[in-house]
Design a protein around this motif. Sequence first.
Motif, PDB file in Angstrom:
ATOM      1  N   ASP A 158       0.798  -1.224   0.000  1.00  0.00           N
ATOM      2  CA  ASP A 158       0.000   0.000   0.000  1.00  0.00           C
ATOM      3  C   ASP A 158       0.833   1.278   0.000  1.00  0.00           C
ATOM      4  OD1 ASP A 158      -2.547  -0.900  -0.250  1.00  0.00           O
ATOM      5  OD2 ASP A 158      -3.104  -0.687   1.849  1.00  0.00           O
ATOM      6  N   ILE A 160      -0.570   5.104   1.010  1.00  0.00           N
ATOM      7  CA  ILE A 160      -1.734   5.867   1.458  1.00  0.00           C
ATOM      8  C   ILE A 160      -1.358   7.337   1.540  1.00  0.00           C
ATOM      9  CG2 ILE A 160      -3.399   6.232   3.311  1.00  0.00           C
ATOM     10  CD1 ILE A 160      -3.258   3.303   3.966  1.00  0.00           C
ATOM     11  N   ILE A 174     -13.291   2.700   1.705  1.00  0.00           N
ATOM     12  CA  ILE A 174     -12.819   1.440   2.267  1.00  0.00           C
ATOM     13  C   ILE A 174     -13.280   1.289   3.708  1.00  0.00           C
ATOM     14  CG2 ILE A 174     -10.742   0.116   2.868  1.00  0.00           C
ATOM     15  CD1 ILE A 174      -9.348   1.606   0.526  1.00  0.00           C
ATOM     16  N   GLU A 184     -10.338   4.763  -1.916  1.00  0.00           N
ATOM     17  CA  GLU A 184      -9.532   4.440  -3.083  1.00  0.00           C
ATOM     18  C   GLU A 184      -9.986   5.383  -4.197  1.00  0.00           C
ATOM     19  OE1 GLU A 184      -9.442   0.629  -5.846  1.00  0.00           O
ATOM     20  OE2 GLU A 184      -8.537   0.214  -3.874  1.00  0.00           O
ATOM     21  N   ILE A 229      -1.626   1.102  -6.332  1.00  0.00           N
ATOM     22  CA  ILE A 229      -2.894   1.836  -6.373  1.00  0.00           C
ATOM     23  C   ILE A 229      -2.994   2.715  -5.124  1.00  0.00           C
ATOM     24  CG2 ILE A 229      -5.401   1.641  -6.470  1.00  0.00           C
ATOM     25  CD1 ILE A 229      -4.940  -1.194  -7.673  1.00  0.00           C
ATOM     26  N   LYS A 231      -4.195   4.970  -2.103  1.00  0.00           N
ATOM     27  CA  LYS A 231      -5.380   5.232  -1.314  1.00  0.00           C
ATOM     28  C   LYS A 231      -5.203   6.589  -0.644  1.00  0.00           C
ATOM     29  CE  LYS A 231      -5.954   0.278  -0.524  1.00  0.00           C
ATOM     30  NZ  LYS A 231      -5.899  -0.826   0.472  1.00  0.00           N
ATOM     31  N   SER A 232      -6.288   7.141  -0.135  1.00  0.00           N
ATOM     32  CA  SER A 232      -6.205   8.476   0.454  1.00  0.00           C
ATOM     33  C   SER A 232      -7.027   8.565   1.726  1.00  0.00           C
ATOM     34  CB  SER A 232      -6.709   9.534  -0.541  1.00  0.00           C
ATOM     35  OG  SER A 232      -5.859   9.634  -1.659  1.00  0.00           O
ATOM     36  N   PRO A 286     -11.388  -4.731  -7.947  1.00  0.00           N
ATOM     37  CA  PRO A 286     -11.142  -3.822  -6.821  1.00  0.00           C
ATOM     38  C   PRO A 286     -10.272  -4.471  -5.763  1.00  0.00           C
ATOM     39  CG  PRO A 286     -13.453  -3.798  -7.444  1.00  0.00           C
ATOM     40  CD  PRO A 286     -12.812  -4.918  -8.207  1.00  0.00           C
ATOM     41  N   SER A 287      -9.314  -3.693  -5.252  1.00  0.00           N
ATOM     42  CA  SER A 287      -8.422  -4.231  -4.227  1.00  0.00           C
ATOM     43  C   SER A 287      -9.238  -4.579  -2.993  1.00  0.00           C
ATOM     44  CB  SER A 287      -7.346  -3.198  -3.873  1.00  0.00           C
ATOM     45  OG  SER A 287      -7.926  -2.012  -3.391  1.00  0.00           O
ATOM     46  N   ASP A 289     -10.257  -5.158   0.881  1.00  0.00           N
ATOM     47  CA  ASP A 289      -9.989  -4.437   2.113  1.00  0.00           C
ATOM     48  C   ASP A 289      -9.099  -5.299   2.993  1.00  0.00           C
ATOM     49  OD1 ASP A 289     -11.741  -2.721   1.029  1.00  0.00           O
ATOM     50  OD2 ASP A 289     -13.393  -3.145   2.411  1.00  0.00           O
TER      51      ASP A 289
END
Length: 293
Positions: A158, A160, A174, A184, A229, A231-232, A286-287, A289
């Motif tokens: 990850d 983030i 998420i 995401e 990918i 994430k935020s 989709p990744s 969780d």
Amino acid sequence: MEQDNTVPASKRAITARRARHSDCGESLLSFSSQFGRQDSLSTTGLLIHLLRVKQRRQHAENLLKLLPFSTSILPAVDGRLLSKRECQAFYQRQLHQPFYPFELTSAEIGCFLSHRKAWQAIVDQNIDIAFVIEDDIELDDDFYRGLALALAHMGPDDLIRFPMRRGRENGRQIVKAGKIALIEPNCPGLGMGAQLITRGAAIKLLKATEQVDRPVDVFLQMFWLTGVIPKSVTPSGVHEISGSLGGSTLRQRKPVLQKCIHEILRPLYRRRIKRLARLAGRRRIPSSDVGAR
């Protein structure tokens, strides 16, 4: 430069936040316990600081005290000191489509190399998770809540982000705790002010960026190339304050004509990137969780 570790990290962070945000009505003592789990994950802070920018030094040292884990200053790569050969070895125009319409400045090349230096440090030092932060960032109370949420839901590969511009990103949620959400994004935003990066992500990013053709934050939007990918966390509690620290080290004044051309081409490029991000998002699974560790 490392901070004093004689006081527990969570206690240092709580003390610092109380002193700075005394008007916050919510008690943060119970929140400090959420930082306990990160100790077993070997979370380390890396603060990217351009040593020649003396007016940012004190702020950088203050940031070291505000972070709830051991953090050290990572000297940034100074674009002014890069040779033409070094720039040409790393930077090549029009490597990937859509082609980036602007030539990178030496400062932008130095910024990209500074983040690669952080990623390399993560790999070389076998760091599980690194919090990479730039030296023109200010934190508020939302940051600590978002940090705990992000650490509790990190996957092995990850990255983030803690976006500096609120409300600019949207996408699949998420997890949410109170008003803080981990999402995401459909298209990751810009800015490299603060990110949590796993060792797995750092390995992928180093491999994908041996040669580059655009700024680091723009490159990381192309997750279909990097394999990472983003994430935020939103709201992130992270704010850019370069204006109060002598100004940005990246922005340069442009002639009027060049500025007009830039203002025309930039939105066109961004629309293309957003379109590709949507298409790439539809094609992948989709990744999943990742549960709290």
